[in-house]
Design an enzyme around this catalytic site. Sequence first.
Site, PDB file in Angstrom:
ATOM      1  CD  GLU A 442      -1.449  -0.468   3.633  1.00 23.16           C
ATOM      2  OE1 GLU A 442      -2.611  -0.075   3.447  1.00 23.16           O
ATOM      3  OE2 GLU A 442      -1.072  -0.948   4.715  1.00 23.16           O
ATOM      4  CG  ASP A 466      -3.435   3.600   3.281  1.00 22.44           C
ATOM      5  OD1 ASP A 466      -3.833   4.762   3.443  1.00 22.44           O
ATOM      6  OD2 ASP A 466      -3.503   2.733   4.157  1.00 22.44           O
ATOM      7  CB  CYS A 513      -7.770  -6.294   0.959  1.00 22.49           C
ATOM      8  SG  CYS A 513      -6.359  -5.382   1.602  1.00 22.49           S
TER       9      CYS A 513
HETATM   10  C1  PEP Z   1      -6.015  -0.028   2.201  1.00 19.06           C
HETATM   11  O1  PEP Z   1      -5.218   0.867   2.496  1.00 19.06           O
HETATM   12  O2  PEP Z   1      -6.425  -0.241   1.053  1.00 19.06           O
HETATM   13  C2  PEP Z   1      -6.555  -0.901   3.241  1.00 19.06           C
HETATM   14  C3  PEP Z   1      -7.289  -1.936   2.935  1.00 19.06           C
HETATM   15  O3  PEP Z   1      -6.290  -0.576   4.531  1.00 19.06           O
HETATM   16  P1  PEP Z   1      -7.052   0.577   5.357  1.00 19.06           P
HETATM   17  O4  PEP Z   1      -8.239   1.028   4.546  1.00 19.06           O
HETATM   18  O5  PEP Z   1      -7.453  -0.049   6.636  1.00 19.06           O
HETATM   19  O6  PEP Z   1      -5.997   1.608   5.486  1.00 19.06           O
HETATM   20 MG    MG Z   2      -4.261   0.897   4.429  1.00 13.58          MG
END
Ligand code: PEP
Ligand code: MG
Length: 592
Positions: A442, A466, A513
């Site tokens: 990320e 991110d 994800c």
């Molecule tokens: C992301 O950054 O895509 C992620 C799944 O983590 P979060 O949204 O919890 O930062």
């Molecule tokens: Mg993230």
Amino acid sequence: MVDSADNGERIFRGIGVSPGVVRGRIVILDDDHGERPARHRVEPKNFPAELERLQQALTATRRDIARIQDEVRDRMGSSDAEIFDAHLLVLEDQTLLDEVQKFIEAEGVNVEFAFHEVSENYAIALGSVEDEYLRERAADIRDVTSRVLDNLTGRGAVDLSHLTEPYILVRHDLTPSVTAQINPEHVLGFATDVGGKTSHTAIIAGSLRIPAVVGLKTACENMATGDYALLDGFNGVVVINPTDQTLFEYGQLEKEQEDIQAKLLEIKDSPAITLDGHQIILSANVEQISDTAAVLDCGAQGVGLFRTEYMFLDRKVLPDEDEQAISYERVAKALAPEPVIFRTLDIGADKIGHAIGESDEANPFLGWRAIRFCLARKDIFRVQLRALLRASAVGNVKLMYPMISGVEELTEANALLAVCMDELRAEGVPFDENLEVGIMVEIPSAVLTANTLGKHAKFFSIGTNDLIQYTLAVDRLNEKVADLYDPTHPAMLRMLQMTIDAGRRHGIWTGVCGEMASDSTAIPILLGLGVDELSVAPQMLLQIKYLIRHLNHSECEQLAVQALECENSVDILVQSRAMVQRAAPGIFHTVL
Ligand code: PEP
Ligand code: MG
């Protein structure tokens, strides 16, 4: 943006973050919390009256907190309700109250100003000490101060307890932890002025299945408590005083949605396989243990992202190893033999809680969070790793580290994991010796070094939320730059391609994800680029599965080849949208 018509209808456009249409009365919650109250001169003869007002506000605040505590206890259990004990203690703090009295007498000022000044000084002093427990008290003090000031000034004093009808909540902003406490029985939907699609507030709204629109910019200013509204979480629209025609159109949309849901349920237990036989692992994202049922209900192949930090938010005392192990075991057992990928603690930026103190970093998203925090606080990290290892004995557990920026972090984390494994072996505590450990990709530096990282990881899970913000330099929470937050930007497609290619070279799988995996338009491209897994919000899972089952993988591959040559994302989007419309007409339908 607001569109007004002669018929009295006003349309506010924002960003739809949780699907569904609801109608009802609006309640606007002021959130001028944290603002400094005005300073007034008070004559000495009126000091007793000021102090009496303080006593009344304290009594009212105690009552409010006790009521909230009871509600939270009923809905979420006693450990969540415990956070309010610390709030009640602040109200009993005689030193603080004596200081307020002295301040009023010395400065000749009104009680709200005095109370704010004294308590803020306390909070600042506590917020900067080393001791973690004391630092947590700073957040408690600010929270309670805000409630006392609400009672002193009457601001934000919408008393929701006597509202008999469910309502649409409108607020300038909502934190993820407040959102998690919303009771879907009372709140039909919510709308905020700020926020973006991938904020955790939005993600929680989705998992609570509360239709929500964020990024409305001026909703609080231009709407009023009591207004009748229709909130459309599909299109990111709030309509005040909807006309009969609008209500009719939305009635049609709701009917269509019911039919679609029935059709989607038919494929619940079918695999996510394309028309030409290419299978994708389709798993779900989860924030809370209680979401496990939703994972089973939507027919996901396990959990692709369990955001463990939610167990740490708003806690006076961090969960210990046993408490964590019990929770992780519950999820792992409930979903076995399907895998559950637990992401280790990703505290920071939009999810800082009482557990580690408020963030006062200038750039929290570039700051001390996730794996950086865990490697600096190995005492906390070790407890979590041991608890996760213990859970691996009772289910199909995998784990992944968030925000890996380079190989040193990964090897350091793996070394600590190996120490935890040695400890458990020595203690005779069982765990899965073959536990798979992957990383979230990320940060652009992780993409650029994916070839090296792939040597030390069993899988890559791309966190597009991110990765997009870091690649395009666009704050994912800032509605002012939301139009620049572009998942199909040519640079993003190259990031995805590089990661998938590096994964293949190492024979490891790559998934996505982030919210991009729940975005229908992105699916043909992700499939075409060669992702092996998608982990999506449970409420979107069946739609995404339906789409995959109606796409041709070979066509997706051709689209991806073309997309990688496109100079801008509009061309990419037009082609991808057309493919989605052909494959799954009506499934991702919109009205306005
Ligand atoms: C992301 O950054 O895509 C992620 C799944 O983590 P979060 O949204 O919890 O930062
Ligand atoms: Mg993230």
